[in-house]
Design an enzyme around this catalytic site. Structure first.
Site, mmCIF file in Angstrom:
data_model
loop_
_atom_site.group_PDB
_atom_site.id
_atom_site.type_symbol
_atom_site.label_atom_id
_atom_site.label_comp_id
_atom_site.label_asym_id
_atom_site.label_seq_id
_atom_site.Cartn_x
_atom_site.Cartn_y
_atom_site.Cartn_z
ATOM 1 N N HIS A 156 13.210 -24.533 -10.768
ATOM 2 C CA HIS A 156 12.451 -25.188 -9.708
ATOM 3 C C HIS A 156 11.446 -26.196 -10.253
ATOM 4 C CE1 HIS A 156 9.612 -21.780 -10.516
ATOM 5 N NE2 HIS A 156 8.697 -22.649 -10.144
ATOM 6 N N SER A 182 4.691 -21.383 -13.815
ATOM 7 C CA SER A 182 6.148 -21.472 -13.806
ATOM 8 C C SER A 182 6.686 -22.138 -15.064
ATOM 9 C CB SER A 182 6.619 -22.265 -12.591
ATOM 10 O OG SER A 182 6.588 -21.474 -11.438
ATOM 11 N N ASP A 209 17.296 -19.669 -11.030
ATOM 12 C CA ASP A 209 16.107 -20.441 -11.408
ATOM 13 C C ASP A 209 16.109 -20.807 -12.886
ATOM 14 O OD1 ASP A 209 13.812 -21.842 -11.006
ATOM 15 O OD2 ASP A 209 12.515 -20.101 -10.720
#
Length: 388
Positions: free
Chosen positions: A217, A333, A249
C-alpha cells in the site's frame, strides 16, 4: 561516483506460505555483532522477573531451537508450522516419521491441526462471512488449534452466528484496522505526492538490480520516493495491494543507481547503533521480534500467527499477513521487523485504529500489528535480501 547510503528501516510491516522458517542466508561464524536481543533481554527480564543475564540465556536457547527447526526444514522433514510453549519449540507434524525426526533433535512433535489445516479453516470462515465489512480479521492460531475471527463491536448477530457455525472458529471483538501510511512531514520515506512510510529491506533481483521490499500500500500508485532531506532515492515499481479489493500487501521500490541499500536496521535509538541482517526467515510463533518505525521507533513483542486475513478500513481485504504483539502507528508502514536471531521477518502492514505506542517503548508499548512476511515478498518478486 559517490554513493548515498540507504539504511534498512531507518526513521521511518492469496499468499498461503507455510510457517516453517526458510533461511535465505546462514549467520556468520565470526565474532557476534549487535543483536536485537541486547534490548529485548531487558524487557524480558522485567516481564518474567528474572535477571538480564537469565533473560539473554532464555533468548539464546530459543534461538538455538529455532536454528534446529530451520535445519529440519532445509533437510526436507515434513513439518506444518511451529510455536514456542515457553522455551520449548513445538513442531506440528502429520506423520510418525516426521515426529521421530523432530524429537531426535530435541524438539517436541505434535500431531494436530497444522498451518495448512488452519489456513483451510480460515478460508471456510471467510466464505461464511460472505464479504461482511464487520469482519476485522481471521487469525490461524497454532497454539489454540483454532481460527480466531475478530469482528467489530456492532457486528450483526447473523455474522457472529455464521462464524460460530464453522467448527474450530472462535469469535472475538476488535477495533477496526487501518493500513499505516500517514501524511506527516519530514519522514524518511516520503512518497510523492504526499504520504509517508518507513523503509523496509533492500535486496537484489536475479538481474542484479537494487530494490527495496516494502508494504504494497506504500507504493500502490508507484510513487517517487524521497528521503527526509527531499533527495530522490527511488520509485515504486510493483504493488499487489489494490484499494477496495482482495489484496496482498507486498510491493517493490527500485533504488536509484547512485544509492546503496544497507544490510542493517537502524533501531531509532532503541539500541546503540544499528543491528545487522544475517538473512530472512519466518521464525516460529512465540519468537521475540522488534521493528523500527518512522512514528513509533523501536517496539517489540512476539509473533502470534501467520497467514492472517484482515479487513482494513475502506474495504480492502488483505491476506497472507503475520500478526505480532508489536505496537505500530500511522507512518510505520513498510518498516523493518527483525528477529532476535538477526533474521529479517517482515514489513509493517497495519494495526488497530487509535493506538498510542509512544516512542522506543520496546515491549512496554502493548497493542498488536500485522506485517507482510519478507520471505513471501522476496520469493514472489525474486529478490535476495541483502545481508551482513
Amino acid at each position: 561516483m559517490k554513493h548515498r547510503v540507504l539504511a534498512v528501516g531507518i526513521a521511518t510491516s492469496a499468499v498461503a506460505a507455510a510457517a516453517s522458517a526458510t533461511a535465505w542466508a546462514a549467520a556468520p561464524s565470526a565474532a557476534p555483532l549487535p543483536s536485537p536481543d541486547d534490548i529485548v533481554a531487558g524487557f524480558v527480564a522485567q516481564r518474567d522477573g528474572v535477571s538480564t543475564t537469565q533473560a539473554k540465556q532464555t533468548l539464546q536457547r530459543k534461538a538455538d531451537r529455532q536454528r534446529t527447526y530451520d535445519a529440519l526444514s532445509r533437510e526436507g522433514v515434513a513439518t506444518d508450522g511451529a510455536y514456542f510453549d515457553g522455551e520449548r519449540l513445538v513442531v506440528l507434524v502429520d506423520s510418525a516419521a516426521a515426529a521421530r525426526s523432530v524429537e531426535a533433535e530435541g524438539l517436541l512433535a505434535r500431531r494436530g491441526k497444522g498451518q495448512s489445516d488452519l489456513d483451510a479453516l480460515a478460508r471456510t470462515a471467510l466464505a461464511a462471512a460472505k464479504g461482511s465489512s464487520d469482519l476485522v480479521s481471521l487469525t490461524p492460531d497454532l497454539r489454540a488449534q483454532s481460527v480466531v475471527a475478530e469482528v467489530e463491536p456492532d457486528a450483526s448477530a447473523a455474522l457472529r452466528s455464521a462464524l460460530r457455525g464453522v467448527a474450530g472458529v472462535t469469535v472475538e471483538e476488535s477495533a477496526p484496522l487501518a493500513t499505516q501510511a500517514d501524511v506527516v512531514p519530514g519522514r524518511i520515506m516520503d512518497l510523492s505526492p504526499g504520504t509517508n512510510c518507513t523503509l523496509g529491506f533492500p535486496g537484489t533481483t536475479s538481474s542484479g538490480n537494487n530494490v527495496l521490499l516494502t508494504a504494497g500500500h506504500c507504493v500502490e500508485g508507484l510513487p517517487d520516493i524521497l528521503d527526509a532531506n527531499g533527495t530522490h532515492i527511488g520509485k515504486g515499481t510493483n504493488s499487489r495491494f489494490v484499494s477496495g479489493a482482495p489484496s496482498v500487501d507486498m510491493g517493490l521500490m527500485d533504488i536509484d543507481a547512485e544509492d546503496v541499500g544497507q544490510p542493517y536496521v537502524d533501531t531509532r535509538g532503541g539500541l546503540a547503533g544499528n543491528v545487522p541482517v544475517y538473512g530472512a526467515s519466518k521464525n516460529a510463533v512465540g519468537s521475540d521480534i522488534c521493528k523500527a518505525g518512522n512514528t513509533t521507533g523501536w517496539t517489540c513483542g512476539q509473533i502470534e500467527a501467520y497467514n492472517v486475513t484482515v479487513n482494513y478500513q475502506g474495504g480492502t481485504s488483505v491476506s497472507g499477513l503475520a500478526r505480532a504483539t508489536v505496537c505500530t502507528e500511522g507512518g510505520d508502514s513498510g518498516g523493518a521487523y527483525i528477529g532476535t536471531n538477526n533474521y529479517a521477518q517482515g514489513m509493517t502492514s497495519g494495526g488497530p485504529v487509535g493506538v498510542d505506542c509512544g516512542f522506543n517503548a520496546g515491549y512496554g508499548a502493548g497493542s498488536y500489528s500485522f506485517y507482510q512476511p519478507v520471505v513471501d515478498a522476496a520469493s514472489y518478486y525474486g529478490v535476495t535480501v541483502s545481508t551482513s
